[in-house]
Design a protein around this motif. Structure first.
Motif, PDB file in Angstrom:
ATOM      1  N   TYR A  38       0.772  -1.102   0.080  1.00 23.75           N
ATOM      2  CA  TYR A  38       0.007   0.181   0.005  1.00 23.75           C
ATOM      3  C   TYR A  38       0.981   1.372  -0.110  1.00 23.75           C
ATOM      4  CZ  TYR A  38      -4.743  -1.609   0.809  1.00 23.75           C
ATOM      5  OH  TYR A  38      -6.084  -2.105   0.595  1.00 23.75           O
ATOM      6  N   THR A  39       2.101   1.127   0.382  1.00 18.20           N
ATOM      7  CA  THR A  39       2.980   2.477   0.828  1.00 18.20           C
ATOM      8  C   THR A  39       4.010   2.770   0.025  1.00 18.20           C
ATOM      9  OG1 THR A  39       3.737   1.204   2.453  1.00 18.20           O
ATOM     10  CG2 THR A  39       2.012   2.524   3.419  1.00 18.20           C
ATOM     11  N   PRO A  41       5.944   3.296  -3.663  1.00 20.08           N
ATOM     12  CA  PRO A  41       5.287   3.447  -5.042  1.00 20.08           C
ATOM     13  C   PRO A  41       5.682   2.739  -5.928  1.00 20.08           C
ATOM     14  CG  PRO A  41       6.498   5.282  -3.825  1.00 20.08           C
ATOM     15  CD  PRO A  41       6.439   4.045  -3.153  1.00 20.08           C
ATOM     16  N   MET A  60       4.040  10.447  -4.867  1.00 17.23           N
ATOM     17  CA  MET A  60       3.571   9.582  -3.573  1.00 17.23           C
ATOM     18  C   MET A  60       4.606   9.840  -2.540  1.00 17.23           C
ATOM     19  SD  MET A  60       2.692   5.278  -3.730  1.00 17.23           S
ATOM     20  CE  MET A  60       2.220   4.787  -2.285  1.00 17.23           C
ATOM     21  N   ASP A  61       4.361  10.721  -1.865  1.00 19.73           N
ATOM     22  CA  ASP A  61       5.254  11.297  -0.411  1.00 19.73           C
ATOM     23  C   ASP A  61       4.492  10.293   0.712  1.00 19.73           C
ATOM     24  OD1 ASP A  61       6.603  12.224   1.040  1.00 19.73           O
ATOM     25  OD2 ASP A  61       5.954  14.253   0.994  1.00 19.73           O
ATOM     26  N   CYS A  62       4.562   9.183   0.724  1.00 19.05           N
ATOM     27  CA  CYS A  62       3.666   8.512   1.415  1.00 19.05           C
ATOM     28  C   CYS A  62       4.215   8.591   3.121  1.00 19.05           C
ATOM     29  CB  CYS A  62       3.867   6.940   1.281  1.00 19.05           C
ATOM     30  SG  CYS A  62       2.461   5.944   2.043  1.00 19.05           S
ATOM     31  N   ARG A  63       3.748   9.770   3.818  1.00 20.30           N
ATOM     32  CA  ARG A  63       4.129   9.827   5.171  1.00 20.30           C
ATOM     33  C   ARG A  63       3.204  10.798   5.472  1.00 20.30           C
ATOM     34  NH1 ARG A  63       9.477  13.522   4.744  1.00 20.30           N
ATOM     35  NH2 ARG A  63       8.665  14.799   2.912  1.00 20.30           N
ATOM     36  N   TRP A  68      -0.160  12.735  -2.743  1.00 17.63           N
ATOM     37  CA  TRP A  68      -0.057  11.647  -3.736  1.00 17.63           C
ATOM     38  C   TRP A  68      -0.825  11.892  -4.979  1.00 17.63           C
ATOM     39  CZ3 TRP A  68      -4.293   8.833  -5.134  1.00 17.63           C
ATOM     40  CH2 TRP A  68      -5.581   8.807  -4.493  1.00 17.63           C
ATOM     41  N   TYR A  86      -2.154  12.379   2.626  1.00 18.12           N
ATOM     42  CA  TYR A  86      -1.951  11.592   3.899  1.00 18.12           C
ATOM     43  C   TYR A  86      -1.914  12.426   4.865  1.00 18.12           C
ATOM     44  CZ  TYR A  86      -0.008   8.299   0.088  1.00 18.12           C
ATOM     45  OH  TYR A  86       0.154   7.541  -0.901  1.00 18.12           O
ATOM     46  N   VAL A  89       0.202   8.336   8.264  1.00 18.80           N
ATOM     47  CA  VAL A  89       0.635   7.084   7.819  1.00 18.80           C
ATOM     48  C   VAL A  89       1.367   6.464   9.141  1.00 18.80           C
ATOM     49  CG1 VAL A  89       2.060   6.003   6.487  1.00 18.80           C
ATOM     50  CG2 VAL A  89       0.994   7.996   5.468  1.00 18.80           C
ATOM     51  N   ILE A  95      -3.425   4.130   7.850  1.00 21.20           N
ATOM     52  CA  ILE A  95      -3.334   5.186   6.759  1.00 21.20           C
ATOM     53  C   ILE A  95      -4.702   5.822   6.678  1.00 21.20           C
ATOM     54  CG2 ILE A  95      -2.807   5.607   4.362  1.00 21.20           C
ATOM     55  CD1 ILE A  95      -1.566   3.146   4.041  1.00 21.20           C
ATOM     56  N   GLN A  97      -6.092   9.273   4.714  1.00 20.24           N
ATOM     57  CA  GLN A  97      -5.735   9.910   3.379  1.00 20.24           C
ATOM     58  C   GLN A  97      -7.062  10.688   2.972  1.00 20.24           C
ATOM     59  OE1 GLN A  97      -3.998   7.068   0.755  1.00 20.24           O
ATOM     60  NE2 GLN A  97      -5.850   6.745  -0.213  1.00 20.24           N
TER      61      GLN A  97
END
Lengths: 165, 165
Positions: A38-39, A41, A60-63, A68, A86, A89, A95, A97
């Motif tokens: 899921y997290t 890219p 996708m700056d998944c924090r 995203w 997000y 996270v 998560i 978002q």
């Protein structure tokens, strides 16, 4: 085909109140692995979206606090975008978002995904919250349920490939 | 000071239900003029935000589907951003947009501003809708009401200057 069992599994979709969609789905993989797909890219293009779609990760700056944006290229040559932020996270369990289809700009929903550790399996519970019932029902009427199940089947298959199955 | 009357006027803020903030404010100017100040990027720095703030319009594609982003530079040298998307812009009567303070990314609210023609005056009714009561109450506790009244007073003064008053 060894993934027959996963491919026929469906998610449980309910509408517990007037503004939410609640979805539960189990995966045959440990929680860390599911959370990673899921997290990260690099994995998104391998499972996100229906089968006839190629998903491109634009951002996708998944924090917590990151943005995203994905662009889905359909087999008919059309493309459409999705984006969000997000809000939280927390690996490997949660998560939160925002979610917005660029075809309806400003129609933002809030998605909370909770990853529950069931040992060799993982239960993912996703709650989508909308500003109004009309917006919730618009999402339900968009064909999201079949697209969602196809997406989850692709995730099953990717988890199986990564496990060497 | 000729703007004494406007400067002491306050908006009416109510919470009609558990997820909304409802604000009513009248301005001594015709509707077309008030709507123009809300929608023209050149005017935003002259009224948007408290008095000790200089607002910079980074993006303002003020039409249905367009995005906006403002950066507010405070007198102490700090800066903070706000952003959103115009869900609907219908001149001269209605703007529906998302609103997000970049200090709390993903906490998006929906703002509907309705401009009512009262002849020489205009009544602007703004309804902010939040996903949850907690998010609504967080906004109420942020000092938004005093900032809002100062912003509206600046708008009074700008309308008066533009009218040659």
């Amino acid at each position: 085909m060894t993934s027959a069992q996963q491919s026929t599994r469906t998610a449980t979709l309910t509408t517990p109140n007037e503004r939410e969609i609640h979805i539960e789905r189990e995966f045959d993989a440990p929680r860390d692995r599911v959370f990673a797909l899921y997290t990260d890219p690099q994995f998104i293009p391998q499972w996100w979206g229906p089968r006839d779609t190629t998903t491109q990760v634009v951002e996708m700056d998944c924090r917590t606090g990151g943005d995203w944006r994905f662009i889905c290229h359909n087999s008919d040559g059309n493309q459409t975008g999705f984006r969000g932020t997000y809000r939280e996270v927390t690996a490997p369990e949660r998560i939160v978002q925002t979610f917005e289809w660029e075809g309806m700009p400003g129609y933002v929903s809030l998605e909370t995904a909770v990853f529950e550790d069931l040992g060799d399996r993982t239960k993912v519970t996703t709650t989508s919250t909308f500003y109004t019932t009309d917006e919730r029902d618009g999402m339900l009427g968009s064909g999201m349920e079949s697209g969602m199940n196809e997406t989850y089947q692709r995730l099953d298959e990717l988890l199986e490939r990564l496990a060497g199955g």
